[in-house]
Design a protein around this motif. Structure first.
Motif, short mmCIF file in Angstrom:
data_model
loop_
_atom_site.label_atom_id
_atom_site.label_comp_id
_atom_site.label_asym_id
_atom_site.label_seq_id
_atom_site.Cartn_x
_atom_site.Cartn_y
_atom_site.Cartn_z
N LEU A 163 5.13 5.05 12.20
CA LEU A 163 3.94 4.34 11.74
C LEU A 163 4.29 3.18 10.83
O LEU A 163 3.40 2.54 10.26
N GLY A 164 5.58 2.92 10.67
CA GLY A 164 6.01 1.83 9.81
C GLY A 164 5.96 2.20 8.34
O GLY A 164 5.81 1.33 7.47
N ILE A 165 6.07 3.51 8.04
CA ILE A 165 5.95 3.99 6.66
C ILE A 165 7.26 4.61 6.21
O ILE A 165 7.90 5.36 6.94
N SER A 166 7.68 4.27 4.99
CA SER A 166 8.89 4.83 4.40
C SER A 166 8.53 5.87 3.36
O SER A 166 7.45 5.82 2.75
N LEU A 167 9.45 6.79 3.15
CA LEU A 167 9.26 7.84 2.16
C LEU A 167 9.97 7.45 0.87
O LEU A 167 11.09 6.94 0.90
N ARG A 168 9.31 7.68 -0.26
CA ARG A 168 9.91 7.39 -1.56
C ARG A 168 9.70 8.58 -2.49
O ARG A 168 8.68 9.28 -2.43
N ASP B 285 15.93 5.20 -0.44
CA ASP B 285 15.29 4.00 0.11
C ASP B 285 15.76 3.83 1.54
O ASP B 285 16.37 4.73 2.12
N ASP B 286 15.54 2.65 2.12
CA ASP B 286 15.88 2.44 3.53
C ASP B 286 17.25 1.83 3.73
O ASP B 286 17.62 1.47 4.85
N THR B 287 18.05 1.71 2.66
CA THR B 287 19.41 1.24 2.82
C THR B 287 20.27 2.38 3.36
O THR B 287 19.87 3.54 3.35
N SER B 288 21.46 2.06 3.80
CA SER B 288 22.34 3.09 4.34
C SER B 288 22.67 4.13 3.27
O SER B 288 22.69 5.34 3.52
N THR B 289 22.86 3.66 2.02
CA THR B 289 23.15 4.59 0.92
C THR B 289 21.93 5.46 0.62
O THR B 289 22.04 6.67 0.42
N GLY C 250 0.81 -1.21 0.00
CA GLY C 250 0.00 0.00 0.00
C GLY C 250 0.84 1.26 0.00
O GLY C 250 1.86 1.34 0.69
N ALA C 251 0.41 2.24 -0.77
CA ALA C 251 1.13 3.52 -0.83
C ALA C 251 0.13 4.65 -0.98
O ALA C 251 -0.98 4.47 -1.49
N VAL C 252 0.52 5.84 -0.51
CA VAL C 252 -0.25 7.05 -0.74
C VAL C 252 0.64 8.04 -1.48
O VAL C 252 1.86 8.05 -1.30
N CYS D 61 -2.69 8.04 7.19
CA CYS D 61 -1.66 7.05 7.51
C CYS D 61 -1.87 6.47 8.91
O CYS D 61 -1.66 5.27 9.13
N ARG D 62 -2.28 7.32 9.84
CA ARG D 62 -2.51 6.83 11.20
C ARG D 62 -3.70 5.89 11.25
O ARG D 62 -3.63 4.83 11.89
N LYS D 63 -4.78 6.28 10.60
CA LYS D 63 -6.00 5.46 10.65
C LYS D 63 -5.87 4.18 9.84
O LYS D 63 -6.62 3.23 10.05
N ASN D 64 -4.92 4.16 8.89
CA ASN D 64 -4.73 2.96 8.06
C ASN D 64 -3.35 2.36 8.30
O ASN D 64 -2.71 1.85 7.38
N LYS D 65 -2.92 2.43 9.53
CA LYS D 65 -1.61 1.88 9.89
C LYS D 65 -1.56 0.40 9.56
O LYS D 65 -2.47 -0.36 9.88
N GLY D 66 -0.49 -0.01 8.92
CA GLY D 66 -0.33 -1.40 8.51
C GLY D 66 -0.71 -1.60 7.07
O GLY D 66 -0.11 -2.43 6.38
N ALA D 67 -1.69 -0.83 6.58
CA ALA D 67 -2.07 -0.93 5.17
C ALA D 67 -1.20 -0.04 4.29
O ALA D 67 -1.03 -0.30 3.11
N VAL D 68 -0.65 1.02 4.90
CA VAL D 68 0.20 1.95 4.14
C VAL D 68 1.66 1.68 4.50
O VAL D 68 2.04 1.74 5.67
N GLN D 69 2.46 1.34 3.49
CA GLN D 69 3.89 1.13 3.72
C GLN D 69 4.76 2.27 3.18
O GLN D 69 5.88 2.47 3.63
N PHE D 70 4.23 3.04 2.20
CA PHE D 70 5.05 4.06 1.58
C PHE D 70 4.24 5.34 1.33
O PHE D 70 3.06 5.28 1.02
#
Length: 508
Positions: free
Chosen positions: A104-109, A116-120, A7-9, A69-78
């Motif tokens: 909230l367990g959400i990453s920015l893209r 991404d979520d790598t160190s680089t 899931g993404a927004v 994002c808060r109300k749909n926590k878990g469904a939104v990953q990005f």
């Protein structure tokens, strides 16, 4: 390993009307949609922020995104943005929002940047966020430098004047004639240059022939006046702020002979066969000063004597209450301006008041920050009590814990952004006041030395309600520039700070 569908927004933003009109939002949205399709993300919602600055936390769509994002926590990953500058231009705000999404367990893209979520990827995100702020800080400086360089090359860098269109770079020119309006602009200059028509008559005529603004409205008088003075029509670029006066890279619409003939008529160097208008440099007070008896604006004219011509201001129509020489009335007006000269006591009071107002603003800002810090403290205390209830007292279940914690973390993030926006920018208030102290006392000399247009603007600033003449003296000058009325509400115990004479004219 990620599930089959993630899931993404999508969040897109433009900050100006121009960006809205040039389809920046659809462009951003399309790029984000295509990115989600390539990554096999399922788009759960789209948030479109129009004409809101990335500097403020008041963005309504951003707040809706955080709530979603808060109300749909878990469904939104990005959360997917076009680029990081569309998300936040302040590095502080970027990482505050980023940290909240991470909770909230959400990453920015970014659809256009390799994060991404790598160190680089994290390093790249930090660098890009810092550069977004840097870009915001130097944008005006860079734009100014580029504009000056283009102007020096003869390129017109502004919106095309009426009668021209902005040309594409491939044409080798910055302006080209507007096929619809250019002939009417030429007609206006040529008709006015004959001296047989007033500005009002020429404007009315070309408007009737179809001359319109870019919005399709008849050309108003102020725009028409500026058009007749615009040297761009002879392909001359003059930008005093940049110290630039150069030949443009485009064709003139008007010949120099016609243009300078028009300037001569406007400046009063050439006689017109039609009656002179109010904007006559010989009579700056015509139409501005009024007759105290009938209340009508004074007119003015030259009268022939035995051996010479003499200039007079006089009343209109049947009223004969005012008939005064130009020299005498303008002397009285200059004397009135001289009486406005602030005394040292007045300037001290103004400085005290301004500094007091500035300190109040600083105090309000501190109070605002303190209030937000109290709010933040209260939120953190609630978080602590929530942790206590879940971890130690076992009085709530994990779903209740997660739901309340996410809401409190969202409130804490918004409070952090509010606190950042409450901070005042540094300002050299003392320097500003020193400049005012040099300018304010010179109103009379400034008026005497100014052009007609400058005189008229200064009159409106100092006496917005105009002045009245009763045949002997000026009256009704009590309503002046707001700064001169600043002393009206002062209590008696403070009056000794100022000598009232010299601040505001003494009226009967």
């Amino acid at each position: 390993m990620l599930p089959d569908m993630v899931g993404a927004v999508i969040y897109v933003r433009v900050s100006t009307k121009e960006q809205t009109e040039n389809l920046s939002l659809p462009t951003q949205l399309k790029a984000c949609e295509e990115y989600c399709e390539r990554q096999d993300f399922k788009v759960l919602a789209r948030f479109r922020e129009e004409r809101e600055s990335a500097k403020t936390a008041d963005r309504t769509e951003l707040q809706k995104l955080l709530q979603f994002c808060r109300k749909n926590k878990g469904a939104v990953q990005f959360v997917v943005v076009f680029n990081l500058t569309r998300f936040a231009r302040e590095k502080y705000d970027h990482f505050a929002l980023r940290a909240h999404l991470k909770s909230l367990g959400i990453s920015l893209r970014s659809a256009t940047e390799p994060i991404d979520d790598t160190s680089t990827g994290k390093l790249m995100e930090g660098v890009l966020a810092a550069f977004a702020q840097f870009d915001n800080d130097v944008r005006s400086e860079r734009t100014r430098g580029g504009m000056k360089a283009a102007l020096e090359l003869g390129r017109w860098t502004f919106l095309a004047p009426l009668g021209y269109l902005n040309a594409h770079r491939t044409t080798g020119r910055s302006l080209m004639p507007d096929p619809e309006r250019a002939p009417l602009v030429r007609r206006a200059f040529q008709d006015f240059a004959t001296g047989r028509f007033t500005k009002h008559e020429v404007r009315k005529n070309v408007n009737a022939l179809g001359l319109t603004t870019r919005r399709g409205k008849p050309v108003p008088s102020q725009t028409f006046d500026a058009m007749l003075r615009n040297r761009a029509y002879i392909a001359q670029i003059d930008v005093p702020d940049f110290g630039i006066s150069t030949r443009g890279d485009f064709e003139p619409l008007i010949s120099e002979k016609v243009f300078f003939r028009v300037q001569g008529i406007l400046d009063g160097r050439y006689e017109m066969t039609s009656p002179k208008q109010r904007n006559d440099p010989d009579f700056p007070l015509r139409g501005y000063a009024r007759c105290e008896t009938c209340g009508k604006p004074l007119t003015a004219s030259w009268s022939k004597g035995r051996s010479d011509y003499y200039a007079y201001y006089h009343c209109r129509g049947r009223c004969r209450a005012v008939n005064i020489s130009k020299t005498r009335l303008e002397e009285l007006f200059v004397d009135e301006l001289a009486r406005l000269q602030p005394t040292p006591g007045f300037m001290r009071l103004v400085k005290d008041r301004v500094l007091s107002a500035w300190r109040k603003m600083q105090g309000d800002a501190k109070q605002c920050i303190a209030e937000i810090e109290r709010r933040q403290k209260a939120i953190r205390e609630k978080l602590d009590r929530l942790d206590q209830a879940f971890l130690f007292e076992r009085s709530i279940d994990i779903d209740t814990y997660d739901r309340h914690r996410d809401k409190l973390c969202e409130e804490l993030t918004l409070a952090q952004l509010d606190r950042h926006s409450c901070e005042l920018e540094e300002m050299d208030v003392e320097g500003i006041l020193a400049f005012a102290e040099r300018v304010l006392p010179s109103a009379s000399n400034l008026w005497v030395q100014s052009s007609l247009a400058q005189k008229q603007r200064l009159q409106q600033v100092l006496f917005p309600d105009g002045v009245r003449f009763d045949g002997k003296k000026l009256v009704g000058t009590g309503t002046t520039l707001p700064v001169f009325n600043y002393l009206n509400p002062i209590s008696d115990e403070k009056k000794e700070l100022v000598d009232q004479t010299g601040v505001e004219p003494v009226t009967s």
